[in-house]
Design a protein around this motif. Structure first.
Motif, mmCIF file in Angstrom:
data_model
loop_
_atom_site.group_PDB
_atom_site.id
_atom_site.type_symbol
_atom_site.label_atom_id
_atom_site.label_comp_id
_atom_site.label_asym_id
_atom_site.label_seq_id
_atom_site.Cartn_x
_atom_site.Cartn_y
_atom_site.Cartn_z
ATOM 1 N N TRP A 54 0.912 -1.138 -0.262
ATOM 2 C CA TRP A 54 0.499 -0.402 -0.484
ATOM 3 C C TRP A 54 0.986 1.051 -0.075
ATOM 4 N N VAL A 55 0.174 2.354 -0.320
ATOM 5 C CA VAL A 55 0.611 3.706 0.087
ATOM 6 C C VAL A 55 0.143 4.543 0.651
ATOM 7 N N VAL A 56 0.660 5.233 1.339
ATOM 8 C CA VAL A 56 0.340 6.210 2.749
ATOM 9 C C VAL A 56 0.152 7.566 1.809
ATOM 10 N N LYS A 57 -0.956 7.799 2.071
ATOM 11 C CA LYS A 57 -1.403 9.253 1.475
ATOM 12 C C LYS A 57 -1.712 9.832 2.825
ATOM 13 N N ASP A 58 -0.839 11.873 2.655
ATOM 14 C CA ASP A 58 -1.887 12.164 3.695
ATOM 15 C C ASP A 58 -2.644 13.591 2.265
ATOM 16 N N GLU A 59 -3.592 13.398 2.212
ATOM 17 C CA GLU A 59 -4.178 13.851 1.427
ATOM 18 C C GLU A 59 -4.409 13.134 0.128
ATOM 19 N N SER A 60 -3.567 13.790 -0.961
ATOM 20 C CA SER A 60 -3.043 13.621 -2.253
ATOM 21 C C SER A 60 -1.504 12.910 -2.241
#
Length: 163
Positions: A54-60
């Motif tokens: 998975w990638v972890v995103k803060d907003e986009s």
């Protein structure tokens, strides 16, 4: 608020960039030199519905990534996974690691057929050791002087969590 999305090939450059940000410390990765996107194409292809990344995103914005890789390619270990977590330097120290491990726990409890998660952490990487211990991982051993990075012998600590 962070969110998690299955990684797609177009995100590999950002995944590699975040990984490479850890290379200079010599206490986090096995690599002495930054890796390339091309060198990680096949690696990315090994992840799937059973062992995801998975990638972890803060907003986009991608601020990190986490993966559950196959622990060992023998049928007897089919319910075990090795965990990897990497955060961009500006995302470290904000509690994201704990949120990532909570997300992984939830995925295992609801979706993934995994019974044991193993984390290998270099002995000098105290923040990661504390993170895994705080999240219920038990240190079950170490591999003394198992690797040589920049001419120095390194010891790996092994952390395990059963579900």
């Amino acid at each position: 608020m962070i969110n998690f999305q299955r990684a797609v090939p177009s995100e590999l450059p950002q995944i590699v960039k975040i990984y490479n940000s850890a290379v200079p410390s010599h206490d986090i990765t096995d690599d002495e030199m930054p890796i390339t996107v091309d060198s990680r194409q096949e690696w990315l292809n090994h992840f799937n519905d059973r062992f995801p990344i998975w990638v972890v995103k803060d907003e986009s914005k991608i601020i990190g990534w986490c993966a559950l890789g196959q622990f060992y390619p023998h049928r007897a270990y089919r319910f075990s996974a090795e965990i990897s977590i990497y955060l961009a330097p500006d995302a470290q120290g904000h509690g994201y690691g704990q949120q990532i491990l909570s997300f992984i726990d939830q995925q295992i409890k609801t979706t993934l057929d995994i019974k044991t998660v193993i984390a290998y952490v270099y002995e000098n990487n105290l923040p990661s050791q504390k993170l895994f211990q705080k999240s219920g991982y038990q240190q079950c051993g170490s591999l003394p002087q198992i690797s040589i990075i920049n001419g120095e012998l390194r010891t790996l600590k092994i952390f395990v969590k059963h579900f």
